[in-house]
Design a protein around this motif. Structure first.
Motif, PDB file in Angstrom:
ATOM      1  N   PHE C 186       0.845  -1.203   0.000  1.00  0.00           N
ATOM      2  CA  PHE C 186       0.000   0.000   0.000  1.00  0.00           C
ATOM      3  C   PHE C 186       0.879   1.251   0.000  1.00  0.00           C
ATOM      4  O   PHE C 186       0.639   2.199  -0.754  1.00  0.00           O
ATOM      5  N   ASP C 187       1.899   1.242   0.836  1.00  0.00           N
ATOM      6  CA  ASP C 187       2.796   2.396   0.905  1.00  0.00           C
ATOM      7  C   ASP C 187       3.436   2.676  -0.449  1.00  0.00           C
ATOM      8  O   ASP C 187       3.502   3.822  -0.901  1.00  0.00           O
ATOM      9  N   ASP C 211      -7.083  -5.452  -8.223  1.00  0.00           N
ATOM     10  CA  ASP C 211      -7.336  -4.330  -7.316  1.00  0.00           C
ATOM     11  C   ASP C 211      -6.267  -3.256  -7.466  1.00  0.00           C
ATOM     12  O   ASP C 211      -6.545  -2.061  -7.532  1.00  0.00           O
ATOM     13  N   GLN C 244      -6.343   4.353   0.027  1.00  0.00           N
ATOM     14  CA  GLN C 244      -6.396   2.892   0.087  1.00  0.00           C
ATOM     15  C   GLN C 244      -7.725   2.380   0.619  1.00  0.00           C
ATOM     16  O   GLN C 244      -8.341   1.498   0.045  1.00  0.00           O
ATOM     17  N   VAL C 245      -8.156   2.952   1.717  1.00  0.00           N
ATOM     18  CA  VAL C 245      -9.355   2.378   2.332  1.00  0.00           C
ATOM     19  C   VAL C 245     -10.618   2.806   1.584  1.00  0.00           C
ATOM     20  O   VAL C 245     -11.432   1.969   1.209  1.00  0.00           O
ATOM     21  N   GLU C 246     -10.724   4.124   1.312  1.00  0.00           N
ATOM     22  CA  GLU C 246     -11.973   4.593   0.724  1.00  0.00           C
ATOM     23  C   GLU C 246     -12.132   4.253  -0.750  1.00  0.00           C
ATOM     24  O   GLU C 246     -13.165   3.750  -1.175  1.00  0.00           O
ATOM     25  N   ARG C 248     -10.888   1.975  -2.480  1.00  0.00           N
ATOM     26  CA  ARG C 248     -11.076   0.545  -2.719  1.00  0.00           C
ATOM     27  C   ARG C 248     -12.467   0.065  -2.319  1.00  0.00           C
ATOM     28  O   ARG C 248     -12.907  -0.991  -2.760  1.00  0.00           O
TER      29      ARG C 248
END
Ligand SMILES: Nc1ncnc2c1ncn2[C@@H]1O[C@H](COP(=O)(O)OP(=O)(O)OP(=O)(O)O)[C@@H](O)[C@H]1O
Ligand SMILES: Nc1ncnc2c1ncn2[C@@H]1O[C@H](COP(=O)(O)OP(=O)(O)OP(=O)(O)O)[C@@H](O)[C@H]1O
Ligand SMILES: [Mg+2]
Ligand SMILES: [Mg+2]
Lengths: 276, 270, 270, 317, 270
Positions: C186-187, C211, C244-246, C248
């Motif tokens: 992710f980083d 993804d 990353q969180v939103e 996706r």
């Protein structure tokens, strides 16, 4: 050849054990056995009357007399000079030849049988031919040492270069390093660990040939010293020669390891990290 | 078609070079560049070689050299496996023994040759001792490395599968260390052969080396014979090394290095 | 560093054009293997394009052809209007396997400096550029360390820094995050998005993670099974701000995901 | 002092009384035509008559032969008088039990020193400062050469020695690698044919009337097998006399024995006509030479202390 | 094979109980490193439990302790009511690194047969069991091939077959799908779900992929950063029928995903 190892000397100093007692123990582990063996030799041989196995104390006294007092050290100087020149020459040819064979496939295919023949041919068998070609004198001795030291280095250089990861070559092309820079920055350092293994094997061969080359048509050197002692049945003298040669062999070996460990620090440290 | 022509070259090119070297030898000696009292012609040497083979004189010599080599190798391998495995499993023993091994490895066997000759005479035991002395130390180091470099996952897997004891040693430990063992044997084999011949040349024990020495002592008339035996020594060396390469290829067919070799042979090498 | 940055390309200018590319391995031999049948697409300046496809589809092969490391069997690759003959100066390449592409005998700084010295930069220029580039990937402190002293994710960042140090106009990456753990991945994804923003470079990235492809790219080129053709080109309209969180979890993301999944795994498609 | 004369053919069982304790002997020799008497004796069955069976082992390194005697690998072995003296001085007890070829005659042609034509050397004094090839750096040949140079007024320390096998000396002379060489027949023929200059025969002046080439055994072998030693010495004495009387037969014995050609055998040389007995003189001369040219104080002291008469088995005198 | 299958466990019977487990590496030395602080949980018969946690959390360490390969520094592990002393017979283990855990010197068939011969099965039984098990993972045709002749995914399937061949009651897997591509990964995930159904075994699987954990398991144990404790145990109520495309896109899945993400990556949590 490809998995040839170099030495058992520990690659990184172990920094374990906080207590001083433990540290002393750590430091003593590598020395107690050699010391014990020497002590055993000393005491077992002390009462020896066999002409073949003189007491160690006598041998040591004789070593001092022969090599220092009577100046036999000049023998060692002559031998070592030949070894040094021959070894440098041979390994240089080995690295350059190995590089060429790596680069030029057809040369490799063509030269292979000849190289393997010379590699496995017992070098002393070449003595008469060497005398025929180089005559009598230091040149022949140097040439024999050089000839013998070529092969381990050459074969290891070739193997090491062939073993370099293709991804690294792709990287070099992607970074547009160009021919010479690829050779100096990738090929040589990439093959360096194995070239070093080859250089070390060459050193062993070189020391053997230093002695062998003095077996015929020579008048000074450690080999001459030992063989002459043998011819005179001066067994104690022979022991001193063996001792000196063992010392030189070990010293050169450790010197080599010392230099190698510094030159290839990246290699040994990365391996030490990888294995922990 | 490209690879066909390449495979054709792989076996013709060496033959051509060998032939070229032999012809060059003949040209240089027969052409008078080198005096025959120093170097015999290739044809004379081949005639001498043919004679030695035809009269059968070469076989006892080869046999005697091989005998020393075989006995020395068997002892070296057995002792090396035994001591090496024992050392590899005990860090303390290994650290203690390392300097001793290094020192003995650094003593050229040739240095003790005169002493061994004086003590044991020019006999088979003398030769075997020297062969072992020369081959043992490097092999021992390989065994220690092989056993030590075993991937812990390999052992963990065996434990997880409930594989134990002799089955584990034979089916897991030995194959796992075998790359090092086979390489070690190949190195030891070359060392052993060299020492055999040296012992024969210097000490006069029966074998190829002594025949070289006797021919050398006979003088110029026997030079072709001498070089014929030098050739025999080289050919024997190639044969033994080749045998070990074949062994490696068969036993180690599964190993990455062998797979890479097969791969590079297929594509035609980079 | 941001001096030369072009945040948004003003005109759609084609940087890379691939036309009817075909690649056959071992052409003309018995083991001929067609990896790519026919692939055509183009990449515009400043675009972020991902190439996805099943394993063995020929993604790596395609990237090697685009970069000039391999030559196509048919078709053409045009880089900035000129047909490709070798690796162009303005091209940066990041390999999948960082541990094999960084040179372990050089420090990280030296690794990054390597392409700079090949391009004839002076020592002082090199030094400042190396420091600057390593800083930009958040690794200012590792210049004097060796690659193998870093974690996998850090190594991959050094490899990216090396590819960026000479300010390429086009960056090609082959599954650059395949072997790092999720967090680091992710980083790195966010890093590459940021760098691309800062330097305004064009990026082509190969991955098999759908993804990841959606998260990163402006456009996705979906390859078929081997021998590959372009199955579909999917436009990703997620905008330039991604998290990353939103991102996706967004509806649009999931719809794209379903669509791509059904393309890549036809049998599973509902 | 001569046991050879009356040890006639009827002496079969040996006069020391009794059968040999050990009937089959391993005999190590350094193959050369000087062993014609040995092969003559074998061919004519002389050893058999004395109840002995010999296994001949060719061995090129004399040091190895001597140590083989000490360690019991060989029962009997060849060595020169110089070897015998140095071995004993170094604590290896070997005993000379017979000569291999009889005593050196005044016209001995066994060993000679040859200078190459280009070197311009004409006598031993001329060897000063030159390079000389010898078969062993501290061998019998080297010692005799030094002594002859010394007698001619040359400086021996300035001579540079090169160790070479006989077979390679001619080539080395030819190529100019060495200026002179101490050689033996048949190798000398080639060097002389190439224009080599004969400086002299080393042993004629120094060892006339003595035997320098010996069969030896160890002290313990002598102690345990007195009858065997006696039988061997008798058989050897008989063989030497027989070979002297009939050199042609002895030469043919060499063809099979050494595996050489008829022509090579025809050119064989040994001390034909020499007395088979040993005498202590040779040992004393050798010891004196060794002492004179020794550079090692402890070795010199050991040599001076040595009682050379102990080296010779009394029965051989 | 399905003869012995127990599709649904009739009673909740605890197979594995971990109680206050702590693991300190290099205990008592200067570099003592606490990998696991205190972890307790239990696994019921027939359950599928996933363990997730950040990289370096101690997941592998935990699995090694559970399997009996490593001994805990404190706490206890109970397997079927008995404390663990060595690797139990009824335990199957699949390592993360298939390329190192399959023995390259054995064919795939021999690899699978290895634990069988250690358990004393006859030759005929072994042969039929090997064929049967390889078939069940869809690899009936590779029995005589070597592991390195297969793709990564196929190798991992062989490793799974090997762990299944002796019908363990508990299967432990350490990131078994980490290094295979997405497609294969999906296939393997479905394979393991199917096998577990068929054989009615209990599975504990370590992963750092949250999606995977949700997709596969009945319960997820979330570990904290190193030294690890159990952060939360999450029940996954997705039922036993799962499909890659649909399950993963379901509302419930996404909710779980958001929750777990926030647990694993606290700083990113919204
Ligand atoms: N050097 C080569 N020689 C012959 N065939 C090759 C070579 N490299 C790749 N191939 C073949 O070409 C095809 C495509 O390979 P490629 O590596 O490009 O796939 P990929 O899409 O990158 O796969 P992955 O996702 O596994 O990396 C495969 O069938 C492979 O076997
Ligand atoms: N043999 C060992 N000796 C000392 N420390 C170790 C050893 N093995 C692991 N550790 C340490 O224990 C901690 C946990 O490691 P472990 O391998 O169990 O993590 P993990 O959760 O499996 O990580 P990953 O997801 O990267 O595989 C780490 O800090 C690691 O450095
Ligand atoms: Mg790829
Ligand atoms: Mg882990």
């Amino acid at each position: 050849m490809s998995r040839m190892t170099t030495s058992l000397v520990p690659t990184v100093r172990v920094r374990r054990g906080s207590s001083p007692l433990r540290r002393v123990g750590q430091a003593l582990t590598p020395v107690w056995l050699p010391l014990l063996l020497i002590a055993v030799w000393w005491f077992v041989s002390a009462e020896s009357v066999s002409p073949f196995f003189p007491p160690l104390s006598d041998i040591l006294v004789d070593t001092w007399d022969q090599w220092v007092v009577f100046g036999a050290w000049t023998n060692a100087v002559a031998s070592l000079r030949n070894l040094f020149i021959g070894y440098l020459l041979g390994t240089l040819i080995g690295v350059v030849g190995g590089s060429l064979m790596w680069r030029l496939k057809y040369l490799r295919m063509a030269a292979n049988p000849i190289i393997y023949f010379l590699y496995v041919l017992p070098a002393p068998a070449l003595l008469p031919a060497m005398i025929a070609i180089f005559g009598i004198g230091d040149v022949r001795q140097i040439a024999l040492i050089a000839l013998g030291s070529i092969w381990p280095t050459l074969l290891n250089t070739l193997d090491g270069m062939r073993g370099i990861d293709t991804v690294k070559f792709d990287t070099a092309r992607a970074l547009r390093l160009g021919g010479w820079r690829t050779y100096t920055r990738l090929v040589l350092p990439g093959a360096a660990p194995q070239i070093a293994a080859g250089l070390r094997a060459s050193l062993t061969v070189g020391i053997v040939l230093m002695v062998v080359s003095e077996m015929v048509a020579a008048n000074s050197g450690i080999g001459v010293f030992i063989l002459q002692a043998q011819a005179e049945f001066a067994i104690k003298k022979m022991w001193t020669g063996i001792l000196v040669l063992a010392f030189i062999g070990t010293a050169l070996n450790y010197l080599f390891v010392f230099v190698e460990r510094r030159a290839l620090r990246w290699y040994y440290r990365s391996r030490a990290l990888g294995s922990s | 078609m490209l690879s066909a022509s390449r495979s054709w070259l792989t076996w013709t090119l060496p033959i051509v070079t060998v032939a070229a070297v032999l012809l060059a030898w003949q040209a240089v000696t027969a052409g008078g560049w080198v005096s025959p009292s120093q170097f015999p012609t290739m044809s004379d040497t081949m005639v001498a070689l043919g004679r030695e083979v035809a009269t059968g004189r070469v076989w006892p010599a080869v046999g005697a050299t091989l005998a020393g080599w075989v006995i020395g190798m068997v002892i070296t391998i057995l002792l090396g496996l035994l001591i090496g495995t024992a050392l590899a499993f005990n860090a303390f023993a290994q650290r203690s023994a390392a300097p001793v091994i290094e020192i003995f490895k650094a003593i050229p066997a040739i240095a003790i040759l005169p002493l061994v000759i004086l003590i044991a005479g020019s006999t088979l035991p003398m030769k075997v001792f020297l062969v072992c002395f020369a081959a043992f130390w490097p092999f021992l180091i390989q065994v220690i490395y092989g056993v030590r470099s075993m991937d812990p996952i390999v052992l963990d897997t065996a434990r997880a599968l409930g594989v134990r004891g002799a089955r584990r040693f034979l089916m897991v430990s030995v194959p796992s260390a075998s790359p090092y063992l086979v390489t070690g044997m190949r190195i030891a084999s070359a060392q052993a052969l060299i020492l055999c011949v040296v012992a024969e040349i210097v000490g006069g024990a029966a074998g190829i080396g002594r025949n070289i020495l006797l021919a050398q002592n006979t003088g110029v008339v026997a030079y072709p014979t001498m070089y014929a035996y030098i050739l025999v020594a080289g050919i024997l060396g190639i044969a033994l090394t080749g045998a070990f390469f074949l062994l490696e290829k068969r036993v180690m067919h599964w190993h990455e290095s062998q797979r890479n070799i097969r791969e590079s042979n297929k594509v035609g090498a980079a | 560093m941001s001096a030369s940055a072009v945040s948004t390309p003003t005109a759609t200018e084609t940087v890379l054009a691939v036309d009817g590319l075909r690649k056959i391995y071992n052409e003309g031999t018995a083991q001929a293997n067609m990896a790519i049948d026919s692939v055509s697409f183009h990449v515009d300046k400043g675009e972020f394009v991902c190439i996805v496809g099943p394993s063995g589809a020929g993604k790596t092969t395609l990237l090697r052809c685009i970069s000039g490391l391999a030559s196509p069997s048919a078709g053409s690759v045009t880089f900035e209007g000129r047909p490709l003959t070798q690796v162009p100066e303005q091209l940066g390449l990041v390999f999948q396997d960082y541990s094999r592409s960084l040179y372990p005998w050089m420090t990280n700084g030296e690794n990054v400096a390597l392409p700079l010295s090949a391009r004839g930069l002076s020592r002082a220029e090199r030094a400042s550029r190396v420091t600057e580039t390593l800083h930009s990937v958040g690794l200012g402190h590792v210049e004097r360390k060796y690659p193998w002293e870093l974690s996998g994710g850090m190594q991959q960042r050094v490899a990216i820094a090396r590819a960026l140090s000479y300010r390429p106009e086009l960056l090609l990456m082959d599954e650059p995050f395949a072997s790092v753990d999720a967090q680091t991945r992710f980083d790195l994804e966010d890093l590459i998005l940021r760098v691309r923003e800062d330097l305004g470079i064009t990026v082509v990235l190969v991955t098999h993670d759908i993804d990841e492809a959606i998260y990163l790219s402006d456009r996705i080129i979906v390859l078929s099974k081997n021998p590959s053709i372009v199955r579909e080109v999917v436009d990703v309209g997620l905008g330039s701000e991604r998290s990353q969180v939103e991102t996706r979890a967004s509806e649009q993301f999931l719809a794209l995901r379903r669509h791509l999944m059904s393309l890549v795994m036809p049998k599973d498609a509902s | 002092a001569c046991s050879g004369g009356d040890g006639g053919a009827d002496a079969g069982a040996g006069e020391g009384g009794g059968e040999p304790e050990k009937a089959s002997l391993t005999v190590a020799i350094n193959p050369s035509t000087q062993f014609a008497p040995l092969y003559y004796g074998l061919q004519e069955g002389i050893f058999e008559e004395h109840g002995l069976e010999l296994e001949i082992i060719p061995q090129t390194d004399i040091a190895a032969i001597v140590s083989g005697l000490a360690s019991g690998t060989y029962d009997v072995g060849f060595a020169t008088v110089v070897h015998a003296v140095t071995a004993n001085a170094n604590g290896i007890p070997i005993r000379a039990i017979s000569s291999i070829e009889g005593q050196i005659q005044e016209d001995d042609e066994g060993t000679l020193t040859i200078a190459s034509a280009e070197s311009g050397i004409t006598d031993f004094a001329g060897l000063e400062g030159k390079r000389v090839a010898t078969v062993g750096l501290s061998s019998h040949n080297t010692l005799t050469m030094w002594e002859l140079v010394d007698r001619a007024g040359g400086d021996t320390a300035s001579i540079e020695l090169v160790q070479l096998p006989f077979g390679q000396m001619a080539a080395a002379l030819d190529s100019g690698d060495v200026d002179a060489a101490i050689m033996q027949w048949p190798f000398a023929a080639e060097a002389l044919a190439a224009g080599g200059v004969e400086l002299g025969y080393n042993n004629r002046e120094l060892f006339e009337g003595t035997a320098t080439t010996l069969f030896n055994t160890s002290q313990s072998f002598v102690d345990q097998n007195p009858n065997t030693v006696q039988a061997f010495a008798d058989a050897m004495a008989e063989s030497i006399e027989g070979a002297s009387a009939d050199p042609e037969t002895a030469k043919t014995a060499l063809v099979d024995g050494l595996g050489i050609t008829e022509e090579q055998a025809a050119g064989a040389r040994w001390n034909i006509g020499g007395d088979p007995a040993l005498n202590v003189d040779a040992f004393e001369v050798a010891r004196d030479l060794l002492v004179k040219f020794s550079t090692d104080d402890s070795a010199k002291a050991a040599l001076e202390e040595l009682d050379v008469s102990t080296i010779v088995w009394p029965g051989a005198l």
